[in-house]
Design a protein around this motif. Sequence first.
Motif, PDB file in Angstrom:
ATOM      1  N   ARG A 130      12.046   0.011  11.057  1.00 47.34           N
ATOM      2  CA  ARG A 130      11.484   0.274   9.718  1.00 47.34           C
ATOM      3  C   ARG A 130      11.284  -1.039   8.955  1.00 47.34           C
ATOM      4  O   ARG A 130      10.243  -1.270   8.349  1.00 47.34           O
ATOM      5  N   GLU A 131      12.284  -1.900   9.005  1.00 46.74           N
ATOM      6  CA  GLU A 131      12.191  -3.173   8.294  1.00 46.74           C
ATOM      7  C   GLU A 131      11.119  -4.063   8.907  1.00 46.74           C
ATOM      8  O   GLU A 131      10.336  -4.692   8.193  1.00 46.74           O
ATOM      9  N   LEU A 132      11.052  -4.121  10.227  1.00 46.81           N
ATOM     10  CA  LEU A 132      10.043  -4.947  10.882  1.00 46.81           C
ATOM     11  C   LEU A 132       8.634  -4.469  10.555  1.00 46.81           C
ATOM     12  O   LEU A 132       7.737  -5.278  10.324  1.00 46.81           O
ATOM     13  N   HIS A 133       8.443  -3.148  10.538  1.00 42.69           N
ATOM     14  CA  HIS A 133       7.141  -2.610  10.154  1.00 42.69           C
ATOM     15  C   HIS A 133       6.782  -3.076   8.738  1.00 42.69           C
ATOM     16  O   HIS A 133       5.660  -3.518   8.486  1.00 42.69           O
ATOM     17  N   SER A 134       7.742  -2.994   7.832  1.00 39.42           N
ATOM     18  CA  SER A 134       7.499  -3.409   6.448  1.00 39.42           C
ATOM     19  C   SER A 134       7.130  -4.884   6.351  1.00 39.42           C
ATOM     20  O   SER A 134       6.278  -5.263   5.551  1.00 39.42           O
ATOM     21  N   ARG A 135       7.770  -5.685   7.175  1.00 39.91           N
ATOM     22  CA  ARG A 135       7.587  -7.134   7.082  1.00 39.91           C
ATOM     23  C   ARG A 135       6.365  -7.648   7.838  1.00 39.91           C
ATOM     24  O   ARG A 135       5.695  -8.576   7.385  1.00 39.91           O
ATOM     25  N   PHE A 136       6.055  -7.054   8.994  1.00 36.64           N
ATOM     26  CA  PHE A 136       5.031  -7.639   9.853  1.00 36.64           C
ATOM     27  C   PHE A 136       3.698  -6.900   9.890  1.00 36.64           C
ATOM     28  O   PHE A 136       2.686  -7.496  10.239  1.00 36.64           O
ATOM     29  N   ASP A 137       3.665  -5.619   9.587  1.00 34.36           N
ATOM     30  CA  ASP A 137       2.399  -4.897   9.639  1.00 34.36           C
ATOM     31  C   ASP A 137       1.522  -5.368   8.484  1.00 34.36           C
ATOM     32  O   ASP A 137       1.977  -5.444   7.349  1.00 34.36           O
ATOM     33  N   PRO A 138       0.240  -5.673   8.743  1.00 35.74           N
ATOM     34  CA  PRO A 138      -0.627  -6.148   7.654  1.00 35.74           C
ATOM     35  C   PRO A 138      -0.869  -5.076   6.583  1.00 35.74           C
ATOM     36  O   PRO A 138      -1.157  -5.411   5.431  1.00 35.74           O
ATOM     37  N   SER A 139      -0.760  -3.817   6.930  1.00 37.59           N
ATOM     38  CA  SER A 139      -0.915  -2.715   5.972  1.00 37.59           C
ATOM     39  C   SER A 139       0.224  -1.714   6.187  1.00 37.59           C
ATOM     40  O   SER A 139       0.012  -0.620   6.709  1.00 37.59           O
ATOM     41  N   PRO A 140       1.445  -2.087   5.781  1.00 36.24           N
ATOM     42  CA  PRO A 140       2.578  -1.199   6.056  1.00 36.24           C
ATOM     43  C   PRO A 140       2.453   0.136   5.329  1.00 36.24           C
ATOM     44  O   PRO A 140       1.914   0.210   4.226  1.00 36.24           O
ATOM     45  N   LEU A 141       2.957   1.192   5.968  1.00 34.91           N
ATOM     46  CA  LEU A 141       2.903   2.533   5.385  1.00 34.91           C
ATOM     47  C   LEU A 141       4.045   2.777   4.405  1.00 34.91           C
ATOM     48  O   LEU A 141       4.043   3.777   3.697  1.00 34.91           O
ATOM     49  N   PHE A 142       5.029   1.899   4.388  1.00 38.80           N
ATOM     50  CA  PHE A 142       6.140   1.987   3.445  1.00 38.80           C
ATOM     51  C   PHE A 142       6.793   0.616   3.371  1.00 38.80           C
ATOM     52  O   PHE A 142       6.527  -0.258   4.180  1.00 38.80           O
ATOM     53  N   ASP A 143       7.641   0.438   2.377  1.00 38.61           N
ATOM     54  CA  ASP A 143       8.375  -0.803   2.208  1.00 38.61           C
ATOM     55  C   ASP A 143       9.852  -0.503   2.410  1.00 38.61           C
ATOM     56  O   ASP A 143      10.417   0.334   1.708  1.00 38.61           O
ATOM     57  N   ASP A 144      10.477  -1.149   3.375  1.00 41.65           N
ATOM     58  CA  ASP A 144      11.896  -0.947   3.636  1.00 41.65           C
ATOM     59  C   ASP A 144      12.602  -2.299   3.663  1.00 41.65           C
ATOM     60  O   ASP A 144      12.789  -2.895   4.715  1.00 41.65           O
ATOM     61  N   PRO A 145      12.994  -2.793   2.491  1.00 42.49           N
ATOM     62  CA  PRO A 145      13.689  -4.080   2.450  1.00 42.49           C
ATOM     63  C   PRO A 145      15.158  -3.989   2.859  1.00 42.49           C
ATOM     64  O   PRO A 145      15.840  -4.996   2.927  1.00 42.49           O
ATOM     65  N   TRP A 146      15.655  -2.781   3.124  1.00 44.51           N
ATOM     66  CA  TRP A 146      17.067  -2.583   3.437  1.00 44.51           C
ATOM     67  C   TRP A 146      17.355  -2.490   4.935  1.00 44.51           C
ATOM     68  O   TRP A 146      18.499  -2.681   5.341  1.00 44.51           O
ATOM     69  N   GLY A 147      16.369  -2.161   5.737  1.00 41.74           N
ATOM     70  CA  GLY A 147      16.618  -1.850   7.143  1.00 41.74           C
ATOM     71  C   GLY A 147      17.402  -2.901   7.890  1.00 41.74           C
ATOM     72  O   GLY A 147      18.337  -2.576   8.629  1.00 41.74           O
ATOM     73  N   ASP A 148      17.064  -4.160   7.727  1.00 41.63           N
ATOM     74  CA  ASP A 148      17.783  -5.197   8.465  1.00 41.63           C
ATOM     75  C   ASP A 148      19.169  -5.444   7.888  1.00 41.63           C
ATOM     76  O   ASP A 148      20.072  -5.870   8.590  1.00 41.63           O
ATOM     77  N   ARG A 149      19.366  -5.147   6.622  1.00 39.93           N
ATOM     78  CA  ARG A 149      20.678  -5.359   5.993  1.00 39.93           C
ATOM     79  C   ARG A 149      21.720  -4.347   6.465  1.00 39.93           C
ATOM     80  O   ARG A 149      22.917  -4.579   6.322  1.00 39.93           O
ATOM     81  N   LEU A 150      21.266  -3.228   7.004  1.00 34.85           N
ATOM     82  CA  LEU A 150      22.177  -2.189   7.457  1.00 34.85           C
ATOM     83  C   LEU A 150      22.736  -2.453   8.855  1.00 34.85           C
ATOM     84  O   LEU A 150      23.631  -1.751   9.298  1.00 34.85           O
ATOM     85  N   VAL A 151      22.185  -3.455   9.541  1.00 33.52           N
ATOM     86  CA  VAL A 151      22.607  -3.746  10.917  1.00 33.52           C
ATOM     87  C   VAL A 151      23.363  -5.077  10.935  1.00 33.52           C
ATOM     88  O   VAL A 151      22.785  -6.119  10.662  1.00 33.52           O
ATOM     89  N   PRO A 152      24.649  -5.030  11.257  1.00 32.45           N
ATOM     90  CA  PRO A 152      25.447  -6.261  11.282  1.00 32.45           C
ATOM     91  C   PRO A 152      24.924  -7.273  12.307  1.00 32.45           C
ATOM     92  O   PRO A 152      24.385  -6.891  13.351  1.00 32.45           O
TER      93      PRO A 152
END
Length: 125
Positions: free
Chosen positions: A17-39
Amino acid sequence: MMESLPSRTALTTSLMRELHSRFDPSPLFDDPWGDRLVPEAERERMTERVLARMDKDARARALQGPGSVLDDFLLTNTALPGVVIRSRYAEDALRAATIRGISKYVLIGAGWIASCFAALLFPTP
């Protein structure tokens, strides 16, 4: 899955989810938390599992590349589009429900998703 530990599927979904938000040129959603949830320790274990499945030459190329081995693997994973579409559908349904006045939301499943922060995104009227 081991008792009291998050599943690999949940962790992978969160990162996708986080990678999609960060790398897709037209993301379908913004998930700035996804990577923070994984240690970080879990990311390292996931990276080791990805590298272990590669042959010697592919592993050498992956380790020389400029990107993250784990990010590159997840961004090319065939499960990514399904994760993105299901996430967008769920967030659209949540948004529509809050507009109708629904004030409670229950998550059922294995995913560690940032939708639990949706109250911040879709405040009730």
